[in-house]
Design an enzyme around this catalytic site. Structure first.
Site, mmCIF file in Angstrom:
data_model
loop_
_atom_site.group_PDB
_atom_site.id
_atom_site.type_symbol
_atom_site.label_atom_id
_atom_site.label_comp_id
_atom_site.label_asym_id
_atom_site.label_seq_id
_atom_site.Cartn_x
_atom_site.Cartn_y
_atom_site.Cartn_z
ATOM 1 N N CYS A 87 80.898 0.771 -0.948
ATOM 2 C CA CYS A 87 80.185 1.524 0.089
ATOM 3 C C CYS A 87 79.365 0.564 0.965
ATOM 4 O O CYS A 87 79.942 -0.244 1.680
ATOM 5 C CB CYS A 87 79.339 2.621 -0.562
ATOM 6 S SG CYS A 87 78.772 3.854 0.606
ATOM 7 N N TYR A 88 78.042 0.597 0.878
ATOM 8 C CA TYR A 88 77.246 -0.358 1.673
ATOM 9 C C TYR A 88 77.680 -1.793 1.350
ATOM 10 O O TYR A 88 77.723 -2.655 2.233
ATOM 11 C CB TYR A 88 75.758 -0.168 1.358
ATOM 12 C CG TYR A 88 74.848 -1.105 2.145
ATOM 13 C CD1 TYR A 88 74.452 -0.797 3.445
ATOM 14 C CD2 TYR A 88 74.397 -2.307 1.583
ATOM 15 C CE1 TYR A 88 73.630 -1.664 4.161
ATOM 16 C CE2 TYR A 88 73.575 -3.169 2.288
ATOM 17 C CZ TYR A 88 73.194 -2.841 3.577
ATOM 18 O OH TYR A 88 72.384 -3.687 4.287
ATOM 19 N N GLY A 98 74.075 1.655 -0.841
ATOM 20 C CA GLY A 98 72.655 1.685 -0.468
ATOM 21 C C GLY A 98 72.467 2.546 0.761
ATOM 22 O O GLY A 98 73.431 2.836 1.464
ATOM 23 N N GLU A 126 82.626 4.447 -9.330
ATOM 24 C CA GLU A 126 81.799 4.593 -10.532
ATOM 25 C C GLU A 126 81.494 6.045 -10.901
ATOM 26 O O GLU A 126 81.071 6.312 -12.015
ATOM 27 C CB GLU A 126 80.491 3.796 -10.366
ATOM 28 C CG GLU A 126 79.494 4.347 -9.349
ATOM 29 C CD GLU A 126 79.760 3.919 -7.902
ATOM 30 O OE1 GLU A 126 80.904 3.531 -7.591
ATOM 31 O OE2 GLU A 126 78.843 3.990 -7.076
ATOM 32 N N ASP A 128 64.382 6.517 -29.289
ATOM 33 C CA ASP A 128 64.095 5.138 -28.863
ATOM 34 C C ASP A 128 63.169 4.423 -29.846
ATOM 35 O O ASP A 128 63.419 3.287 -30.244
ATOM 36 C CB ASP A 128 63.458 5.116 -27.465
ATOM 37 C CG ASP A 128 64.325 5.817 -26.442
ATOM 38 O OD1 ASP A 128 65.515 6.008 -26.731
ATOM 39 O OD2 ASP A 128 63.810 6.180 -25.383
ATOM 40 N N HIS A 170 83.305 5.602 -3.960
ATOM 41 C CA HIS A 170 82.563 5.215 -5.175
ATOM 42 C C HIS A 170 83.452 5.325 -6.414
ATOM 43 O O HIS A 170 83.669 6.424 -6.911
ATOM 44 C CB HIS A 170 81.339 6.122 -5.324
ATOM 45 C CG HIS A 170 80.292 5.837 -4.315
ATOM 46 N ND1 HIS A 170 79.288 4.921 -4.521
ATOM 47 C CD2 HIS A 170 80.105 6.314 -3.067
ATOM 48 C CE1 HIS A 170 78.525 4.853 -3.449
ATOM 49 N NE2 HIS A 170 78.997 5.695 -2.546
ATOM 50 N N LYS A 219 70.492 4.448 -22.628
ATOM 51 C CA LYS A 219 70.249 5.449 -23.670
ATOM 52 C C LYS A 219 71.475 5.679 -24.576
ATOM 53 O O LYS A 219 71.348 5.745 -25.796
ATOM 54 C CB LYS A 219 69.874 6.780 -22.991
ATOM 55 C CG LYS A 219 69.412 7.849 -23.934
ATOM 56 C CD LYS A 219 67.941 7.741 -24.137
ATOM 57 C CE LYS A 219 67.381 8.842 -24.987
ATOM 58 N NZ LYS A 219 65.928 8.671 -25.139
#
Ligand code: XMP
Length: 522
Positions: free
Chosen positions: A91-92, A64, A180, A236, A178, A378
């Protein structure tokens, strides 16, 4: 954000991501789901009682933009560290965990953004199978400068002496970098270790189970009533309709509003799919005349959007009125839309995406909503579409904006200009597909510019239209890079458009990234 009332039964093993305003919170959730572990994003201030209601196997505290030591910085319920549920701070999230459990966070000597080399000093559980030196992605201004004796350091970098830690007695782990993002190549292994070795998740969540449960849930919600589903030609709405068709068959009515702004052969394609394959009750509203009359003389992009939005709702309403016993309206809302629209105005996110979506229907229509995709990303929707038997061509179609070709036909939108654009666009897409590049690009299309240029054809001077080609690569459509298409593909597209589309004598390639440009030209 998820409220906990979602599809609990589809996942008895779930992980929650507490969102502290990171641009990567959704990415963390996706990475977790890629391990076949169901994951939801929740507000950072969720209480331990609410967490207990979700019964998660693990908690991930996201990054964040705030500084933990500043007044008003978002914090979590401090009791969550003592729930016995494994926690991973990123991180944060790491700074918050260490700050809460007796460490110190300071501004780093220099803000660090980008690749860094990390030395792993302790390989047990979290870093199992990871070599001593790994590349990691850093993005921080603060860092943990001291931890209490309760923590064991696990890794360090040249500028960040405490880059990862674990608590000695609580199942609390944290890292400054990170895992991710793809720029941390072994981040997937580290997350996998957290999910399996530490949280004990066995990776049993499957999209097929999701479909089965979603169908049962929709049947319970809908009963004998009729559902209307708007089709746009996009993935979608098609997947929403396909799922509903499985759930309620003949009780589904679909509406396709042909606004005259669709791509070449788009209407025919949707009709073929939804009458041959699914045999749905399909209502096609021939709206071309009405939309083009409303757009006559309009050149300002926002004004175009407003006119189209208004006409769309009117057309949809008129058609829906004809469908007796309809009580529900199905929408292809996805998980990112839910999170973005659910973000509180005073929430921690540094940026809030402004939607310019056209095609949304107002609540006054009086229908109850059915949104079977609201827990999916998605790429998961695409996978589900394939499982439901939708053709690859439809499932992998590039996104297309609600206002259609109107925002790609710069200047006045008229039928002759739209026809020129449709032809040019079809050639571009055909050549990109022929070169095998459609799947590796995110969005490709042609734009008709409101200028004329001088050319020479045969021996004669021409003064005709200019077409711009746009092709981008992006993960999330919030930022994008122009695609570095091979010259020979660009050459073929250009030659074919100039030779085959009457009224075009020049083709340009758009080499702007987003930001500062946007993907669409209007
Ligand atoms: P921009 O042009 O803002 O587009 O970079 C980002 C993505 O959103 C799509 N887009 C729209 N989609 N209604 C939509 O449904 C709209 O008014 C609209 N405008 C842009 C665009 O095609 C791209 O995928």
């Amino acid at each position: 954000m998820a409220d906990g009332s979602g599809l609990r039964s589809i996942a008895d093993q779930r992980v929650l991501v507490l969102d502290f305003g990171s641009q990567y919170a959704q990415l963390i959730a996706r990475r977790v789901r890629e391990n076949n572990v169901y994951c939801e994003i929740v507000r950072h201030d969720i209480t331990v009682e609410q967490i207990a209601h979700h019964a998660p196997r693990g908690l991930i505290l996201s990054g964040g933009p705030s500084s933990v030591y500043e007044p008003g910085a978002p914090r979590c319920d401090a009791r969550l560290f003592n729930m016995g549920i494994p926690v991973l701070g990123i991180c944060y999230g790491m700074q918050l965990a260490c700050d809460t459990l007796g460490g110190k966070v300071d501004s780093a000597p220099a803000r660090e953004y980008g690749r860094s080399q990390c030395i792993v000093t302790e390989h047990a559980d979290l870093f199992a199978g990871v070599p001593d030196k790994i590349d990691v992605w850093m993005s921080h201004g603060d860092q943990v400068s001291r931890v209490s004796d309760d923590f064991v350091p696990l890794a360090k970098t040249g500028t960040c002496p405490i880059a990862a830690v674990k608590h000695k007695t609580l199942p609390v782990y944290a890292m400054q970098f990170h895992p991710e993002v793809t720029h941390t190549p072994l981040g997937g292994t580290i997350l996998h270790n957290f999910l399996t070795a530490i949280c004990g998740c066995s990776g049993t969540w499957r999209l097929g189970d999701f479909a089965k449960e979603a169908i049962l849930k929709m049947r319970a919600q809908i009963g004998d009533a009729r559902v209307i589903c708007g089709l746009s030609g996009g993935v979608d709405s098609a997947v929403t309709a396909a799922l509903l068709y499985r759930a309620i068959g003949p009780k589904l009515s679909c509406i396709l509003v042909d606004n005259g702004l669709l791509r070449k052969d788009e209407q025919a394609g949707v009709i073929a799919e939804f009458t041959n394959h699914f045999k749905t009750d399909l209502h096609v509203v021939e709206g071309e005349k009405r939309f083009l009359e409303a757009l006559a003389g309009v050149t300002e992009p926002q004004a175009k959007r407003k006119k189209i939005g208004y006409e769309f709702i009117e057309c949809f309403k008129d058609e829906a009125k004809k469908i007796e016993d309809a009580r529900f309206l199905a929408q292809g809302t996805l998980y990112p839309d839910v999170i973005e629209s659910g973000a509180a105005p005073d929430g921690p996110a540094a940026t809030i995406k402004l939607h310019h979506n056209v095609g949304g229907l107002p609540a006054e229509l009086g229908f109850e909503l059915v949104e079977p995709l609201r827990d999916l990303f998605k790429d998961e929707v695409r996978k589900l579409g394939l499982e439901l038997g939708l053709p690859e061509d439809l499932v992998w179609r590039h996104p297309f904006p609600g206002p259609g070709l109107a925002v790609r036909c710069l200047g006045e939108v008229t039928k002759p200009r739209l026809d020129v654009l449709r032809e040019a666009d079809a050639i571009m897409i055909a050549e990109i597909k022929a070169a095998g590049l459609y799947r590796s690009t995110s969005q490709a299309f042609a734009v008709l510019l409101p200028v004329q240029s001088v050319g020479v054809m045969g021996d004669a001077r021409t003064y005709e239209n200019v077409v711009a080609l746009r092709c981008v690569n992006t993960d999330d459509f919030m930022t994008a890079d122009w695609s570095h298409l091979p010259y020979d593909v660009l050459a073929r597209i250009s030659t074919r458009i100039i030779n085959e589309v009457k009224g075009v004598n020049r083709v340009c390639y758009d080499i702007s990234s987003k930001p500062p440009a946007t993907i669409e030209w209007e």
